[in-house]
Enzyme design. Structure first.
Site, PDB file in Angstrom:
ATOM      1  N   ASP A  52      24.716 -50.559 -39.980  1.00 28.43           N
ATOM      2  CA  ASP A  52      23.381 -50.940 -40.461  1.00 28.43           C
ATOM      3  C   ASP A  52      22.526 -51.597 -39.377  1.00 28.43           C
ATOM      4  O   ASP A  52      21.967 -52.678 -39.577  1.00 28.43           O
ATOM      5  CB  ASP A  52      23.485 -51.890 -41.659  1.00 28.43           C
ATOM      6  N   GLU A 111      17.555 -45.988 -49.677  1.00 29.67           N
ATOM      7  CA  GLU A 111      17.790 -47.373 -49.249  1.00 29.67           C
ATOM      8  C   GLU A 111      17.388 -47.530 -47.794  1.00 29.67           C
ATOM      9  O   GLU A 111      16.805 -46.630 -47.185  1.00 29.67           O
ATOM     10  CB  GLU A 111      19.266 -47.741 -49.454  1.00 29.67           C
TER      11      GLU A 111
END
Length: 505
Positions: free
Chosen positions: A15, A191
């Protein structure tokens, strides 16, 4: 142009988010249940990266002490505005959505303020927050909405698409109810949003398809940070699904202008092995790839594998632990005693084992597909050893003490042990990850663990071999990766030396 190594940051670093400040790049990644939380890497050339610190270096900044496995620090966004570094993140199943600030990205960072709903009744419900400001200074937090109630499976939250609120950072309260911005191209789990103002237009980059083999990046464009947003005709811009590329699961990207003035995208991916490329031993790592623009839209190149040269690390514990050491749901400084014995790290058992949520364990990420770690331990006053951990249920250990060395696997409820007598108190414990031997047919595995020990003054003894596929992200279904460390389960265990070397051949 700078050499783009891939992985950009080796090992469990998912991430990624990056920001450029006065020619220096700062990159943040997720840490889930590990502390210190949210590492910050720094570079001036996008080739050499230095781990300069962490955001969460105090126990109260992230509430991970009781989070379940897979909870904790999810998907940061790092930005710089008016001379201040800002980082937003969701402490999943912990404190909630948080906003940290610092004047220096190396820290110290603030305690972390909860981002509250407009009515002040709780934190904004969502994950993967982004933070951005328009030309008038209005602050926008954009995130992936979640709804726990009414889900078909109560353990699987419903994704509500990409949502946004304006936020007053003085009170850390939303100024409105969340509004929907865009839900992508229709793939599951929209997302990881990021907003950018480029030449007067606003771009919304998101991830879709889940963080596994269907992972991808899509983009939309609008006249303001509030939209309305229209998707690019070439979506998805990034996906490795159904391709032979050695880097799979590519997605969750963040855009930045590189040191040569060319755009880049940092993103996560995995390096699977086996005949069917089924097992990713190291979990999700950080990668980078070039970005070009045409007709008002970016194009993101496929991610190319370009591993760095092998590395070697040797630690003799004659000073404080460096930034690479992590522990599970507590800080390494809580359990790593560097004062009671000269040039040693002493671990004091507290009744827990590696099956517990807060073990006496400190470790470092496995960074290379081929890897060898040796820990010299003195077990004259206790029992402990060397282990590779994905989580409480998936781990491999080699443990010494009480006149015995035991290799042990715990793989999702399946347990196996191999033991041998030990005639000394000081012993080198070896945990090697090697390529599987040829001749196993088309379907192979990620690697093989070789567990052995060398008694003080003796020869190495091979104790066991364990198939590494069982400690891969696909088998464990973990968001993290392999962390190799030392631990204690009884009495006091002194670690006298740590040596690790690896490469990606």
């Amino acid at each position: 142009m700078s050499t783009l190594f891939n992985p950009l940051i080796n090992g469990f670093h998912p991430d990624p988010s990056v920001v450029a400040v006065d020619g220096v790049y700062y990159l943040a990644t997720s840490t889930f249940e590990y502390l210190p939380g949210i590492p910050i890497h720094r570079s001036t050339d996008f080739e050499t990266w230095e781990l300069i610190g962490h955001v969460a270096t105090r126990p109260d900044q992230l509430g991970v002490e009781e989070v379940p496995t897979g909870g904790g620090a999810w998907a940061p966004t790092i930005r710089h505005h008016d001379g201040i570094f800002h980082l937003v993140i969701t402490d999943a199943m912990g404190r909630g959505m948080l906003h940290f600030t610092a004047t220096d990205a190396a820290g110290p960072w603030s305690d972390g303020d909860l981002l509250l709903k407009a009515d002040g009744t709780g934190t904004i419900e969502g994950i993967d927050p982004d933070i951005a400001w328009d030309a008038d200074g209005a602050c926008f937090v954009t995130f992936s909405g979640l709804q726990l109630s009414g889900a078909l499976n109560p353990n699987q939250p419903t994704h509500l698409g990409i949502q946004q609120v304006r936020v007053d950072l003085a009170s850390h309260r939303a100024l409105e109810e969340p509004r929907s911005l865009w839900s992508g191209t229709g793939l599951m789990f929209p997302e990881a949003p990021h907003l950018y103002d480029v030449d007067g237009a606003w771009y919304l980059v998101i991830a879709e398809g889940g963080t596994e083999r269907g992972h991808s990046i899509s983009i939309a464009r609008g006249p303001s940070p509030e939209g309305p947003f229209v998707g690019a005709p070439g979506n998805p811009l990034v996906s490795a699904r159904s391709t032979p590329r050695p880097i799979q699961n590519t997605g969750h990207g963040d855009l930045v202008v590189g040191p040569d003035g060319e755009w880049l995208c940092v993103l996560l991916g995995v390096r699977p092995r086996s005949g069917t490329r089924a097992f990713s031993a190291l979990g999700r790592e950080t990668f980078v790839t070039p970005v070009t623009w045409a007709d008002g839209w970016p194009a993101i190149a496929p991610v190319e594998l370009n591993p760095r040269p092998g590395t070697r690390a040797e630690v003799v514990f004659d000073g404080p632990l460096d930034h690479e050491w992590v522990a599970v749901r507590r800080l390494p400084t809580e359990i790593a005693d560097l004062d009671s014995r000269s040039s040693a790290l002493v671990l004091h058992a507290d009744g827990t084992t590696l099956a517990d949520s807060r073990p006496v364990f400190v470790g470092r990420r496995q960074e290379h597909l081929t890897n060898a770690v040796t820990a010299r331990v003195d077990v004259s006053a206790g029992v402990g050893g060397l282990a590779v951990r994905y989580d409480e249920a998936f781990r491999i250990e080699i443990e010494a003490g009480g006149g015995t060395v035991t290799a042990r696997t715990s793989l999702g409820g399946l347990h196996q042990e191999w033991s041998a007598p030990l005639g000394t108190d000081v012993v080198d414990l070896h945990l090697d990850s090697r390529r599987p031997a040829p001749g196993r047919g088309i379907v192979s595995t990620s690697d093989m663990f070789h567990l052995g020990f060398t008694p003080d003054g003796g020869e190495r003894v091979e104790l066991a071999q364990v198939d590494g596929r069982f400690l891969s992200s696909e088998v464990t279904e973990s968001f993290t990766g392999r962390v190799i460390g030392v631990y204690a389960v009884d009495g006091d265990v002194a670690v006298l030396r740590w040596a690790a070397e690896g490469d990606d051949e």
